[in-house]
Design a protein around this motif. Structure first.
Motif, PDB file in Angstrom:
ATOM      1  N   LEU A   1     -38.777   7.768  20.829  1.00 33.87           N
ATOM      2  CA  LEU A   1     -38.608   7.403  19.421  1.00 33.87           C
ATOM      3  C   LEU A   1     -39.587   8.124  18.508  1.00 33.87           C
ATOM      4  O   LEU A   1     -39.485   8.026  17.291  1.00 33.87           O
ATOM      5  CB  LEU A   1     -38.749   5.884  19.248  1.00 33.87           C
ATOM      6  N   SER A   2     -40.541   8.850  19.088  1.00 33.05           N
ATOM      7  CA  SER A   2     -41.517   9.580  18.287  1.00 33.05           C
ATOM      8  C   SER A   2     -41.850  10.917  18.949  1.00 33.05           C
ATOM      9  O   SER A   2     -42.199  10.965  20.133  1.00 33.05           O
ATOM     10  CB  SER A   2     -42.807   8.769  18.135  1.00 33.05           C
ATOM     11  N   LYS A   3     -41.769  11.976  18.179  1.00 29.73           N
ATOM     12  CA  LYS A   3     -42.094  13.313  18.689  1.00 29.73           C
ATOM     13  C   LYS A   3     -43.563  13.431  19.083  1.00 29.73           C
ATOM     14  O   LYS A   3     -43.928  14.295  19.874  1.00 29.73           O
ATOM     15  CB  LYS A   3     -41.750  14.370  17.648  1.00 29.73           C
ATOM     16  N   LEU A   4     -44.416  12.557  18.544  1.00 31.63           N
ATOM     17  CA  LEU A   4     -45.847  12.599  18.867  1.00 31.63           C
ATOM     18  C   LEU A   4     -46.115  12.425  20.361  1.00 31.63           C
ATOM     19  O   LEU A   4     -47.111  12.899  20.881  1.00 31.63           O
ATOM     20  CB  LEU A   4     -46.599  11.503  18.109  1.00 31.63           C
ATOM     21  N   TYR A   5     -45.214  11.727  21.037  1.00 30.68           N
ATOM     22  CA  TYR A   5     -45.429  11.401  22.445  1.00 30.68           C
ATOM     23  C   TYR A   5     -44.618  12.288  23.397  1.00 30.68           C
ATOM     24  O   TYR A   5     -44.557  12.016  24.590  1.00 30.68           O
ATOM     25  CB  TYR A   5     -45.074   9.936  22.694  1.00 30.68           C
ATOM     26  N   ALA A   6     -44.006  13.353  22.892  1.00 24.74           N
ATOM     27  CA  ALA A   6     -43.107  14.194  23.691  1.00 24.74           C
ATOM     28  C   ALA A   6     -43.735  14.689  24.997  1.00 24.74           C
ATOM     29  O   ALA A   6     -43.078  14.684  26.037  1.00 24.74           O
ATOM     30  CB  ALA A   6     -42.615  15.373  22.863  1.00 24.74           C
ATOM     31  N   GLU A   7     -44.986  15.087  24.968  1.00 27.12           N
ATOM     32  CA  GLU A   7     -45.587  15.630  26.198  1.00 27.12           C
ATOM     33  C   GLU A   7     -45.867  14.565  27.256  1.00 27.12           C
ATOM     34  O   GLU A   7     -46.103  14.885  28.415  1.00 27.12           O
ATOM     35  CB  GLU A   7     -46.853  16.421  25.889  1.00 27.12           C
ATOM     36  N   LEU A   8     -45.807  13.297  26.866  1.00 26.47           N
ATOM     37  CA  LEU A   8     -46.015  12.204  27.823  1.00 26.47           C
ATOM     38  C   LEU A   8     -44.702  11.690  28.399  1.00 26.47           C
ATOM     39  O   LEU A   8     -44.688  10.996  29.414  1.00 26.47           O
ATOM     40  CB  LEU A   8     -46.762  11.048  27.155  1.00 26.47           C
ATOM     41  N   ASP A   9     -43.583  12.038  27.759  1.00 25.80           N
ATOM     42  CA  ASP A   9     -42.253  11.559  28.143  1.00 25.80           C
ATOM     43  C   ASP A   9     -41.813  12.234  29.437  1.00 25.80           C
ATOM     44  O   ASP A   9     -41.791  13.460  29.531  1.00 25.80           O
ATOM     45  CB  ASP A   9     -41.273  11.865  27.009  1.00 25.80           C
ATOM     46  N   ARG A  10     -41.432  11.441  30.419  1.00 30.15           N
ATOM     47  CA  ARG A  10     -40.982  12.009  31.701  1.00 30.15           C
ATOM     48  C   ARG A  10     -39.526  12.464  31.643  1.00 30.15           C
ATOM     49  O   ARG A  10     -38.968  12.919  32.643  1.00 30.15           O
ATOM     50  CB  ARG A  10     -41.205  11.017  32.833  1.00 30.15           C
ATOM     51  N   GLY A  11     -38.914  12.335  30.455  1.00 32.97           N
ATOM     52  CA  GLY A  11     -37.554  12.810  30.265  1.00 32.97           C
ATOM     53  C   GLY A  11     -36.553  11.721  29.939  1.00 32.97           C
ATOM     54  O   GLY A  11     -35.433  12.006  29.535  1.00 32.97           O
ATOM     55  N   ASP A  12     -36.946  10.483  30.122  1.00 36.67           N
ATOM     56  CA  ASP A  12     -36.043   9.367  29.837  1.00 36.67           C
ATOM     57  C   ASP A  12     -36.616   8.403  28.799  1.00 36.67           C
ATOM     58  O   ASP A  12     -36.150   7.281  28.651  1.00 36.67           O
ATOM     59  CB  ASP A  12     -35.715   8.610  31.123  1.00 36.67           C
ATOM     60  N   GLY A  13     -37.650   8.847  28.090  1.00 38.07           N
ATOM     61  CA  GLY A  13     -38.279   8.001  27.079  1.00 38.07           C
ATOM     62  C   GLY A  13     -39.455   7.205  27.601  1.00 38.07           C
ATOM     63  O   GLY A  13     -40.175   6.572  26.843  1.00 38.07           O
ATOM     64  N   THR A  14     -39.669   7.239  28.896  1.00 35.07           N
ATOM     65  CA  THR A  14     -40.756   6.492  29.526  1.00 35.07           C
ATOM     66  C   THR A  14     -41.939   7.409  29.791  1.00 35.07           C
ATOM     67  O   THR A  14     -41.767   8.559  30.200  1.00 35.07           O
ATOM     68  CB  THR A  14     -40.278   5.857  30.853  1.00 35.07           C
ATOM     69  N   CYS A  15     -43.128   6.879  29.591  1.00 38.15           N
ATOM     70  CA  CYS A  15     -44.337   7.658  29.838  1.00 38.15           C
ATOM     71  C   CYS A  15     -44.470   7.994  31.323  1.00 38.15           C
ATOM     72  O   CYS A  15     -44.290   7.126  32.186  1.00 38.15           O
ATOM     73  CB  CYS A  15     -45.569   6.884  29.369  1.00 38.15           C
ATOM     74  N   LYS A  16     -44.811   9.217  31.582  1.00 41.48           N
ATOM     75  CA  LYS A  16     -44.958   9.655  32.968  1.00 41.48           C
ATOM     76  C   LYS A  16     -46.133   8.985  33.676  1.00 41.48           C
ATOM     77  O   LYS A  16     -46.240   9.038  34.896  1.00 41.48           O
ATOM     78  CB  LYS A  16     -45.076  11.177  33.043  1.00 41.48           C
ATOM     79  N   TYR A  17     -46.999   8.323  32.909  1.00 32.86           N
ATOM     80  CA  TYR A  17     -48.153   7.641  33.502  1.00 32.86           C
ATOM     81  C   TYR A  17     -47.964   6.136  33.626  1.00 32.86           C
ATOM     82  O   TYR A  17     -48.876   5.434  34.060  1.00 32.86           O
ATOM     83  CB  TYR A  17     -49.412   7.938  32.691  1.00 32.86           C
ATOM     84  N   LEU A  18     -46.788   5.629  33.268  1.00 34.55           N
ATOM     85  CA  LEU A  18     -46.538   4.194  33.352  1.00 34.55           C
ATOM     86  C   LEU A  18     -46.252   3.808  34.793  1.00 34.55           C
ATOM     87  O   LEU A  18     -45.423   4.411  35.464  1.00 34.55           O
ATOM     88  CB  LEU A  18     -45.351   3.804  32.461  1.00 34.55           C
ATOM     89  N   SER A  19     -46.954   2.788  35.262  1.00 36.23           N
ATOM     90  CA  SER A  19     -46.764   2.261  36.605  1.00 36.23           C
ATOM     91  C   SER A  19     -46.551   0.758  36.477  1.00 36.23           C
ATOM     92  O   SER A  19     -47.487   0.030  36.157  1.00 36.23           O
ATOM     93  CB  SER A  19     -47.989   2.564  37.469  1.00 36.23           C
ATOM     94  N   GLY A  20     -45.319   0.312  36.679  1.00 37.60           N
ATOM     95  CA  GLY A  20     -44.985  -1.081  36.358  1.00 37.60           C
ATOM     96  C   GLY A  20     -45.040  -1.203  34.845  1.00 37.60           C
ATOM     97  O   GLY A  20     -44.347  -0.491  34.142  1.00 37.60           O
TER      98      GLY A  20
END
Length: 83
Positions: free
Chosen positions: A16-35
């Protein structure tokens, strides 16, 4: 300090925000999110640190109370997307 209930909604809607594009794993979820938690919490980017972002970018623009209110409102909107 911003009170976070650690639901993870903010980390599941990065698309929903371009600011976080480099953290997005490709589906809108942060690549560092665990649970619902950040796997790099102590080393997370500044834009993920609510209080530190206020000090660096918004302190001269708005009060901390206004900043927290805006963040709480955004949090509630993200949670509502998951219902």
């Amino acid at each position: 300090m911003f009170k976070c209930d650690r639901c993870g909604a903010c980390c599941r809607h990065l698309d929903l925000s371009k600011l976080y594009a480099e953290l997005d794993r490709g589906d809108g979820t942060c690549k560092y999110l665990s649970g619902n938690l950040c796997s790099i919490y102590e080393k997370r980017p500044l834009l993920c640190r609510v209080d530190e972002s206020y000090q660096k970018f918004f302190k001269g623009v708005m009060s901390i109370d206004t900043y927290y209110r805006i963040n709480r409102e955004a949090c509630q909107k993200l949670k509502s997307l998951e219902k």
